[in-house]
Design a protein around this motif. Sequence first.
Motif, PDB file in Angstrom:
ATOM      1  N   ASN A  30       0.847  -1.183   0.000  1.00 42.92           N
ATOM      2  CA  ASN A  30       0.000   0.000   0.000  1.00 42.92           C
ATOM      3  C   ASN A  30       0.885   1.236   0.000  1.00 42.92           C
ATOM      4  OD1 ASN A  30      -2.047   1.793   0.225  1.00 42.92           O
ATOM      5  ND2 ASN A  30      -2.677   1.197   2.270  1.00 42.92           N
ATOM      6  N   LYS A  31       0.813   2.017  -1.098  1.00 43.14           N
ATOM      7  CA  LYS A  31       1.650   3.202  -1.244  1.00 43.14           C
ATOM      8  C   LYS A  31       0.916   4.486  -0.883  1.00 43.14           C
ATOM      9  CE  LYS A  31       4.410   1.138  -4.889  1.00 43.14           C
ATOM     10  NZ  LYS A  31       4.873   1.246  -6.263  1.00 43.14           N
ATOM     11  N   VAL A  32      -0.330   4.374  -0.463  1.00 41.64           N
ATOM     12  CA  VAL A  32      -1.124   5.559  -0.164  1.00 41.64           C
ATOM     13  C   VAL A  32      -0.524   6.395   0.968  1.00 41.64           C
ATOM     14  CG1 VAL A  32      -3.393   6.360   0.615  1.00 41.64           C
ATOM     15  CG2 VAL A  32      -3.232   4.568  -1.098  1.00 41.64           C
ATOM     16  N   PRO A  33      -0.091   5.805   2.095  1.00 40.03           N
ATOM     17  CA  PRO A  33       0.489   6.650   3.149  1.00 40.03           C
ATOM     18  C   PRO A  33       1.721   7.434   2.701  1.00 40.03           C
ATOM     19  CG  PRO A  33      -0.037   4.487   4.028  1.00 40.03           C
ATOM     20  CD  PRO A  33      -0.231   4.421   2.550  1.00 40.03           C
ATOM     21  N   GLN A  59       0.472  10.307   0.600  1.00 39.36           N
ATOM     22  CA  GLN A  59      -0.145  11.323   1.450  1.00 39.36           C
ATOM     23  C   GLN A  59       0.917  12.203   2.094  1.00 39.36           C
ATOM     24  OE1 GLN A  59      -2.565   8.951   4.082  1.00 39.36           O
ATOM     25  NE2 GLN A  59      -4.430   9.380   2.906  1.00 39.36           N
ATOM     26  N   LYS A  60       1.981  11.589   2.577  1.00 39.93           N
ATOM     27  CA  LYS A  60       3.065  12.372   3.186  1.00 39.93           C
ATOM     28  C   LYS A  60       3.686  13.317   2.150  1.00 39.93           C
ATOM     29  CE  LYS A  60       4.377   9.010   6.670  1.00 39.93           C
ATOM     30  NZ  LYS A  60       5.385   8.025   7.101  1.00 39.93           N
ATOM     31  N   LEU A  61       3.897  12.815   0.944  1.00 38.09           N
ATOM     32  CA  LEU A  61       4.497  13.615  -0.117  1.00 38.09           C
ATOM     33  C   LEU A  61       3.636  14.830  -0.459  1.00 38.09           C
ATOM     34  CD1 LEU A  61       6.629  13.911  -2.461  1.00 38.09           C
ATOM     35  CD2 LEU A  61       5.015  12.615  -3.843  1.00 38.09           C
TER      36      LEU A  61
END
Length: 83
Positions: free
Chosen positions: A26-29, A32-34
């Motif tokens: 999962n690359k969503v977090p 989101q940080k980026l």
Amino acid sequence: MFRHILTLQQVSGRQISRTVHRQLMNKVPEKQKLFQEANGMPVHLKGGVSDAVLYRATMGLTVMGTACVIYELVKAAVPQKKD
């Protein structure tokens, strides 16, 4: 004809059940940080070089399209000389 539909149904069912289920990270977090960093950069350019190229291409096409529309409007508004 009905036999062909049943055969197709069986083949498609087999292939779906045989697919390998891979675990995807999962690359969503990370994204989101980026995108939530407060670095003064506009959000539409935070994705990197590809976002910048896509943005510039979109703006270029928009300017060219606007220029073409204005040209055609002026051409239509000016009457043609009849020889």
